[in-house]
Design an enzyme around this catalytic site. Structure first.
Site, PDB file in Angstrom:
ATOM      1  N   ASP A 159       0.838  -1.205   0.000  1.00  0.00           N
ATOM      2  CA  ASP A 159       0.000   0.000   0.000  1.00  0.00           C
ATOM      3  C   ASP A 159       0.875   1.258   0.000  1.00  0.00           C
ATOM      4  OD1 ASP A 159      -2.418  -1.684   0.423  1.00  0.00           O
ATOM      5  OD2 ASP A 159      -1.373  -2.120   2.286  1.00  0.00           O
ATOM      6  N   HIS A 187      -4.767  -3.667   6.171  1.00  0.00           N
ATOM      7  CA  HIS A 187      -4.539  -3.872   4.733  1.00  0.00           C
ATOM      8  C   HIS A 187      -5.879  -4.265   4.119  1.00  0.00           C
ATOM      9  CE1 HIS A 187      -2.996  -5.033   0.867  1.00  0.00           C
ATOM     10  NE2 HIS A 187      -3.519  -6.234   1.017  1.00  0.00           N
TER      11      HIS A 187
HETATM   12  P1  NAD Z   1      -2.323 -18.464  -4.316  1.00  0.00           P
HETATM   13  O1  NAD Z   1      -3.691 -19.034  -4.132  1.00  0.00           O
HETATM   14  O2  NAD Z   1      -1.721 -18.378  -5.665  1.00  0.00           O
HETATM   15  O3  NAD Z   1      -1.294 -19.266  -3.404  1.00  0.00           O
HETATM   16  C1  NAD Z   1      -1.568 -19.582  -2.089  1.00  0.00           C
HETATM   17  C2  NAD Z   1      -0.861 -20.871  -1.796  1.00  0.00           C
HETATM   18  O4  NAD Z   1      -1.035 -21.159  -0.419  1.00  0.00           O
HETATM   19  C3  NAD Z   1      -1.415 -22.067  -2.578  1.00  0.00           C
HETATM   20  O5  NAD Z   1      -0.358 -22.695  -3.283  1.00  0.00           O
HETATM   21  C4  NAD Z   1      -2.008 -22.957  -1.493  1.00  0.00           C
HETATM   22  O6  NAD Z   1      -1.834 -24.337  -1.788  1.00  0.00           O
HETATM   23  C5  NAD Z   1      -1.164 -22.535  -0.297  1.00  0.00           C
HETATM   24  N1  NAD Z   1      -1.771 -22.854   0.995  1.00  0.00           N
HETATM   25  C6  NAD Z   1      -3.077 -22.875   1.347  1.00  0.00           C
HETATM   26  N2  NAD Z   1      -3.217 -23.277   2.599  1.00  0.00           N
HETATM   27  C7  NAD Z   1      -1.984 -23.495   3.084  1.00  0.00           C
HETATM   28  C8  NAD Z   1      -1.483 -23.941   4.322  1.00  0.00           C
HETATM   29  N3  NAD Z   1      -2.307 -24.251   5.321  1.00  0.00           N
HETATM   30  N4  NAD Z   1      -0.154 -24.066   4.462  1.00  0.00           N
HETATM   31  C9  NAD Z   1       0.663 -23.781   3.441  1.00  0.00           C
HETATM   32  N5  NAD Z   1       0.259 -23.375   2.238  1.00  0.00           N
HETATM   33  C10 NAD Z   1      -1.060 -23.228   2.052  1.00  0.00           C
HETATM   34  O7  NAD Z   1      -2.372 -17.026  -3.613  1.00  0.00           O
HETATM   35  P2  NAD Z   1      -1.322 -15.837  -3.769  1.00  0.00           P
HETATM   36  O8  NAD Z   1      -1.724 -15.011  -4.936  1.00  0.00           O
HETATM   37  O9  NAD Z   1       0.054 -16.368  -3.700  1.00  0.00           O
HETATM   38  O10 NAD Z   1      -1.680 -14.978  -2.474  1.00  0.00           O
HETATM   39  C11 NAD Z   1      -1.429 -15.485  -1.207  1.00  0.00           C
HETATM   40  C12 NAD Z   1      -2.099 -14.602  -0.157  1.00  0.00           C
HETATM   41  O11 NAD Z   1      -1.512 -13.313  -0.160  1.00  0.00           O
HETATM   42  C13 NAD Z   1      -3.590 -14.377  -0.375  1.00  0.00           C
HETATM   43  O12 NAD Z   1      -4.245 -14.434   0.871  1.00  0.00           O
HETATM   44  C14 NAD Z   1      -3.658 -12.959  -0.913  1.00  0.00           C
HETATM   45  O13 NAD Z   1      -4.908 -12.373  -0.663  1.00  0.00           O
HETATM   46  C15 NAD Z   1      -2.554 -12.332  -0.108  1.00  0.00           C
HETATM   47  N6  NAD Z   1      -2.050 -11.060  -0.592  1.00  0.00           N
HETATM   48  C16 NAD Z   1      -1.689 -10.138   0.345  1.00  0.00           C
HETATM   49  C17 NAD Z   1      -1.182  -8.911  -0.057  1.00  0.00           C
HETATM   50  C18 NAD Z   1      -0.792  -7.878   0.955  1.00  0.00           C
HETATM   51  O14 NAD Z   1      -0.436  -6.767   0.535  1.00  0.00           O
HETATM   52  N7  NAD Z   1      -0.806  -8.140   2.244  1.00  0.00           N
HETATM   53  C19 NAD Z   1      -1.048  -8.628  -1.423  1.00  0.00           C
HETATM   54  C20 NAD Z   1      -1.406  -9.597  -2.339  1.00  0.00           C
HETATM   55  C21 NAD Z   1      -1.912 -10.825  -1.931  1.00  0.00           C
HETATM   56  C1  LMR Z   2      -3.755  -6.664  -2.781  1.00  0.00           C
HETATM   57  O1  LMR Z   2      -3.720  -5.657  -2.053  1.00  0.00           O
HETATM   58  O2  LMR Z   2      -3.338  -6.668  -3.946  1.00  0.00           O
HETATM   59  C2  LMR Z   2      -4.363  -7.921  -2.235  1.00  0.00           C
HETATM   60  O3  LMR Z   2      -4.343  -7.909  -0.837  1.00  0.00           O
HETATM   61  C3  LMR Z   2      -5.731  -8.073  -2.770  1.00  0.00           C
HETATM   62  C4  LMR Z   2      -6.370  -9.378  -2.409  1.00  0.00           C
HETATM   63  O4  LMR Z   2      -7.509  -9.342  -1.905  1.00  0.00           O
HETATM   64  O5  LMR Z   2      -5.729 -10.431  -2.612  1.00  0.00           O
END
Ligand code: NAD
Ligand code: LMR
Length: 329
Positions: A159, A187
């Site tokens: 952010d 977030h």
């Molecule tokens: P994704 O679905 O591509 O990958 C998530 C992975 O986690 C999958 O491979 C899944 O098998 C694995 N997983 C699920 N449960 C698990 C467990 N108990 N132990 C270990 N692994 C497990 O998702 P992504 O695009 O990589 O995003 C991951 C997370 O990050 C999401 O929650 C997304 O919303 C979040 N995110 C946060 C921010 C931020 O700024 N904080 C930004 C973008 C995404």
């Molecule tokens: C982001 O800020 O890009 C993500 O946290 C959005 C989402 O919900 O995965």
């Protein structure tokens, strides 16, 4: 050879994992002279995909990569971890209420918190990326009271980066000139990107931008809704920029902060700026020469900012109430 740093990444076969692991292994997380062991956690159904990622890590022949442990076992994944990047989580599905999502993620972050307390290194630091990252961090921390509260972080750096770019583009300057940009709160779409205390090329942002209506309106909503805009455009949530922000967070937390700047990261509130104690809350942080962090003082909070901060505080309090009801904290 220097003892390698053990870095655990959960959800390692996911989108963010794929953007993150190669950068860690190449030295971008801990610097060009620190060897790392990657400890990669996935759930059983994703282990085959993770095997493929490990093959690719091998094929990069990274000189700093001292080992890779791919596992679905919590104990193995967190064994000796110095840094734990908790990325894996379950995204919200259509029709899912916030309580359902928190409950499902509680099932992930509670045991992971316990495993960190029981098996990680005594200096472990934890960055939660998986959403809802602030409350997931609270859940994990609550189940690991042995690990000091100042070692738990949730990611609001993406952010900050988004906000800095919006301001730099508006002013027509480079993003490196934007400093002291704090993201307050959750977030989520209630976060408050604080333009008033930020500077651009040494000038207060409101003066440099000269358009308060934009700052109070489109600027804030663009940053708040950027994650959703990316999902809408890509059909998947941000991954490369999220991995980049995770790297930025760790680098910032391990590097002294310039006096005129701050790092936006969610930390355990000790009541600074009136934020309720114990919430995992986005705050402006500085790291000192000894490597310790503290919340930066002296941010001016006017009535507009106070209202915005209250909104995001209320949301985090509601999430905390929800996970309390579910017995997760
Ligand atoms: P994704 O679905 O591509 O990958 C998530 C992975 O986690 C999958 O491979 C899944 O098998 C694995 N997983 C699920 N449960 C698990 C467990 N108990 N132990 C270990 N692994 C497990 O998702 P992504 O695009 O990589 O995003 C991951 C997370 O990050 C999401 O929650 C997304 O919303 C979040 N995110 C946060 C921010 C931020 O700024 N904080 C930004 C973008 C995404
Ligand atoms: C982001 O800020 O890009 C993500 O946290 C959005 C989402 O919900 O995965």
């Amino acid at each position: 050879m220097t003892t390698p740093v053990q870095v655990t990444v959960t959800g390692a076969a996911g989108q963010i994992g794929y953007q993150l692991l190669f950068r860690i292994a190449s030295g971008q997380l801990l610097g060009p002279s620190t060897p790392v062991v990657l400890r990669l956690l996935e759930i059983e159904p994703a282990m085959k995909a993770l095997d493929g990622v490990v093959m690719e890590l091998d094929d990069c022949a990274f000189p700093l990569l001292a080992g890779v442990e791919a596992t679905s076992d919590l104990r193995h994944a967190f064994d000796g971890a110095n840094w734990a990047l908790l990325v894996g989580s379950i995204p919200r599905k259509a029709g899912m209420e916030r309580g359902d999502l928190l409950n499902v993620n509680g099932g992930i972050f509670k045991p992971q918190g316990r495993a960190i307390a029981e098996h990680a290194a005594s200096d472990v630091r934890v960055l939660v990326v998986g959403n809802p990252c602030n409350t997931n961090c609270l859940i994990a921390r609550s189940s690991a009271p042995e690990v000091p509260a100042d070692r738990w972080f949730a990611m609001t750096r993406l952010d900050q980066n988004r906000a800095e770019t919006q301001i730099a583009k508006r002013v027509g300057t480079g993003v490196a000139g934007v400093k002291n940009l704090a993201i307050w709160g959750n977030h989520s779409s209630t976060q408050f990107p604080d333009f008033a205390n930020a500077t651009v090329d040494g000038v207060a942002v409101p003066v440099a931008v000269g358009d308060d209506a934009w700052l109070r309106g489109d600027f804030i909503t663009t940053v708040q809704k950027r994650g959703a805009a990316i999902i809408e455009a890509r059909g998947a949530s941000s991954a490369a920029s999220a991995a980049n922000a995770a790297i930025d967070t760790v680098v910032s937390l391990t590097t002294p902060t310039a006096p005129e700047d701050c790092v936006s990261v969610s930390v355990t509130s000790r009541g600074e700026y009136g934020v309720p104690e114990g919430l995992t809350f986005g705050l402006p942080v500085q790291v000192d020469l000894a490597g310790a962090w503290h919340v930066k003082e002296g941010f001016a909070i006017d009535e507009f900012a106070a209202q915005k901060i209250q909104l995001t505080t209320d949301e985090l309090l509601a999430e905390r109430d929800e996970v309390k009801k579910l017995g997760l904290v």
